[in-house]
Design a protein around this motif. Structure first.
Motif, short mmCIF file in Angstrom:
data_model
loop_
_atom_site.label_atom_id
_atom_site.label_comp_id
_atom_site.label_asym_id
_atom_site.label_seq_id
_atom_site.Cartn_x
_atom_site.Cartn_y
_atom_site.Cartn_z
N THR A 182 15.56 -1.61 -7.48
CA THR A 182 14.73 -2.15 -8.55
C THR A 182 14.78 -3.68 -8.46
O THR A 182 15.62 -4.24 -7.75
CB THR A 182 15.22 -1.73 -9.95
N GLY A 183 13.89 -4.32 -9.17
CA GLY A 183 13.91 -5.77 -9.19
C GLY A 183 12.69 -6.34 -9.87
O GLY A 183 11.98 -5.64 -10.60
N GLU A 184 12.46 -7.61 -9.59
CA GLU A 184 11.34 -8.33 -10.17
C GLU A 184 10.64 -9.14 -9.09
O GLU A 184 11.29 -9.71 -8.21
CB GLU A 184 11.86 -9.28 -11.26
N PHE A 185 9.32 -9.16 -9.16
CA PHE A 185 8.56 -10.02 -8.26
C PHE A 185 8.74 -11.47 -8.73
O PHE A 185 8.50 -11.77 -9.90
CB PHE A 185 7.07 -9.65 -8.27
N ILE A 186 9.17 -12.33 -7.82
CA ILE A 186 9.35 -13.74 -8.15
C ILE A 186 8.09 -14.53 -7.79
O ILE A 186 7.58 -15.30 -8.58
CB ILE A 186 10.55 -14.33 -7.37
N GLU A 187 7.63 -14.35 -6.56
CA GLU A 187 6.43 -15.05 -6.09
C GLU A 187 5.57 -14.06 -5.30
O GLU A 187 6.07 -13.35 -4.43
CB GLU A 187 6.81 -16.22 -5.19
N GLU A 232 6.70 1.29 -6.93
CA GLU A 232 6.15 1.43 -8.27
C GLU A 232 6.19 0.07 -8.94
O GLU A 232 7.25 -0.56 -9.00
CB GLU A 232 6.94 2.46 -9.08
N GLY A 233 5.05 -0.38 -9.43
CA GLY A 233 4.94 -1.68 -10.07
C GLY A 233 3.79 -2.47 -9.48
O GLY A 233 3.34 -2.20 -8.37
N THR A 234 3.30 -3.42 -10.24
CA THR A 234 2.19 -4.25 -9.81
C THR A 234 2.72 -5.56 -9.25
O THR A 234 3.50 -6.24 -9.92
CB THR A 234 1.26 -4.54 -11.00
N PRO A 235 2.35 -5.90 -8.02
CA PRO A 235 2.88 -7.12 -7.40
C PRO A 235 2.28 -8.40 -7.99
O PRO A 235 1.36 -8.98 -7.46
CB PRO A 235 2.52 -6.95 -5.92
N ASP A 248 0.82 -1.21 0.00
CA ASP A 248 0.00 0.00 0.00
C ASP A 248 0.86 1.26 0.00
O ASP A 248 1.79 1.39 0.80
CB ASP A 248 -0.91 -0.01 1.24
N ASP A 249 0.55 2.21 -0.88
CA ASP A 249 1.35 3.43 -1.01
C ASP A 249 1.53 4.18 0.30
O ASP A 249 2.65 4.58 0.65
CB ASP A 249 0.73 4.39 -2.03
N GLU A 250 0.44 4.41 1.03
CA GLU A 250 0.53 5.18 2.28
C GLU A 250 1.40 4.45 3.31
O GLU A 250 2.24 5.07 3.97
CB GLU A 250 -0.87 5.42 2.85
N ASP A 251 1.21 3.15 3.43
CA ASP A 251 2.00 2.36 4.39
C ASP A 251 3.47 2.31 3.99
O ASP A 251 4.36 2.49 4.83
CB ASP A 251 1.46 0.93 4.49
N VAL A 252 3.73 2.07 2.72
CA VAL A 252 5.11 1.99 2.25
C VAL A 252 5.80 3.33 2.48
O VAL A 252 6.93 3.38 2.98
CB VAL A 252 5.18 1.56 0.76
N ARG A 253 5.14 4.41 2.15
CA ARG A 253 5.72 5.74 2.33
C ARG A 253 6.04 6.00 3.81
O ARG A 253 7.08 6.57 4.14
CB ARG A 253 4.75 6.81 1.81
N ALA A 303 3.84 -12.03 -10.08
CA ALA A 303 5.07 -12.76 -10.42
C ALA A 303 5.52 -12.41 -11.83
O ALA A 303 4.72 -12.38 -12.77
CB ALA A 303 4.84 -14.26 -10.28
N GLY A 304 6.80 -12.10 -11.96
CA GLY A 304 7.38 -11.78 -13.26
C GLY A 304 7.38 -10.31 -13.62
O GLY A 304 8.02 -9.91 -14.59
N SER A 305 6.69 -9.48 -12.83
CA SER A 305 6.66 -8.05 -13.16
C SER A 305 7.77 -7.30 -12.42
O SER A 305 8.25 -7.74 -11.38
CB SER A 305 5.29 -7.44 -12.86
N ASP A 306 8.19 -6.17 -12.99
CA ASP A 306 9.25 -5.34 -12.42
C ASP A 306 8.67 -4.38 -11.38
O ASP A 306 7.48 -4.05 -11.40
CB ASP A 306 9.93 -4.52 -13.52
N TYR A 307 9.55 -3.93 -10.49
CA TYR A 307 9.16 -2.93 -9.49
C TYR A 307 10.34 -2.01 -9.24
O TYR A 307 11.48 -2.30 -9.62
CB TYR A 307 8.73 -3.60 -8.17
#
Length: 150
Positions: free
Chosen positions: A62-67, A37-40, A23-28, A42-46
Motif C-alpha cells: 500500500t502507499g500514496e502517490f507522491i508525484e 487499485e487506486g487512481t494515479p 494499466d490493469d492488464e499490463d500490471v497483472r 498525487a496525494g491519492s492512496d493505492y
C-alpha cells in the motif's frame, strides 16, 4: 539502509512503458497477477492486490502517490501489506520511476527505491525482486510475454 537503484533500457515507446505500471492488464501480467487499485494522482492512496498468502485479495503493498507526471515520472511511498508486516510497525520506502524517451522505440527506465525505514521487512528481498520484475517487464513489453515465474 542504502537506496536500491536500477537502470534498464526497454525497446518500447515511453508511454507504453508508463502504461505497464498503470494499466490493469499490463500490471497483472508483470506484477505477479496483482492489480493496482487506486487512481494515479498525487496525494491519492493505492494498493497492489492479488493472489497470495491471504487468498485472492492479498494486499501486498500500500502507499500514496507522491508525484505523477505522465509519462515521465512516477513517485510513490510503499508500505508492506498487513501479512508482510506482522509486527504492525509503520515501515515504508519511496519508489521513484523515471521514464526517459531515448528514441522513438527506446525508453530508459530508472528506478530508485530509497527512504527505507529502519527494520523494513522487505529491504533484502527487494534487492533480488526488482531485477526479476524489471527483466519480466522488459520481456513483456518487447515480446508480449513476461518471464515464466511460475
Amino acid at each position: 539502509m542504502e537506496p536500491i537503484s536500477y537502470t534498464i533500457y526497454i525497446t518500447a515507446p515511453q508511454q507504453r512503458v508508463w502504461d505497464a505500471f498503470i494499466d490493469d492488464e499490463d500490471v497483472r501480467a508483470v506484477w505477479w497477477s496483482c492489480v493496482l487499485e487506486g487512481t494515479p494522482t498525487a496525494g491519492s492512496d493505492y494498493a497492489y492486490v492479488g493472489p497470495g498468502q491471504d487468498g485472492e485479495r492479498t494486499v501486498h503493498v500500500t502507499g500514496e502517490f507522491i508525484e505523477v507526471n505522465e509519462p515521465q515520472k512516477l513517485s510513490m511511498t510503499e508500505r508492506p501489506g498487513p501479512s508482510y508486516n506482522t509486527e504492525g510497525e509503520e515501515r515504508s520506502s519511496r519508489m521513484n520511476f523515471s521514464f526517459e524517451q531515448v528514441s522513438d522505440q527506446l525508453t530508459r527506465l530508472t528506478v530508485v527505491n530509497d527512504n527505507w525505514s529502519d527494520g523494513h521487512p522487505g529491504y533484502e528481498e527487494t534487492k533480488g525482486t526488482w531485477p526479476l520484475l524489471f527483466s519480466s517487464l522488459k520481456s513483456y513489453l518487447e515480446t508480449g510475454k513476461p518471464l515464466p515465474m511460475g
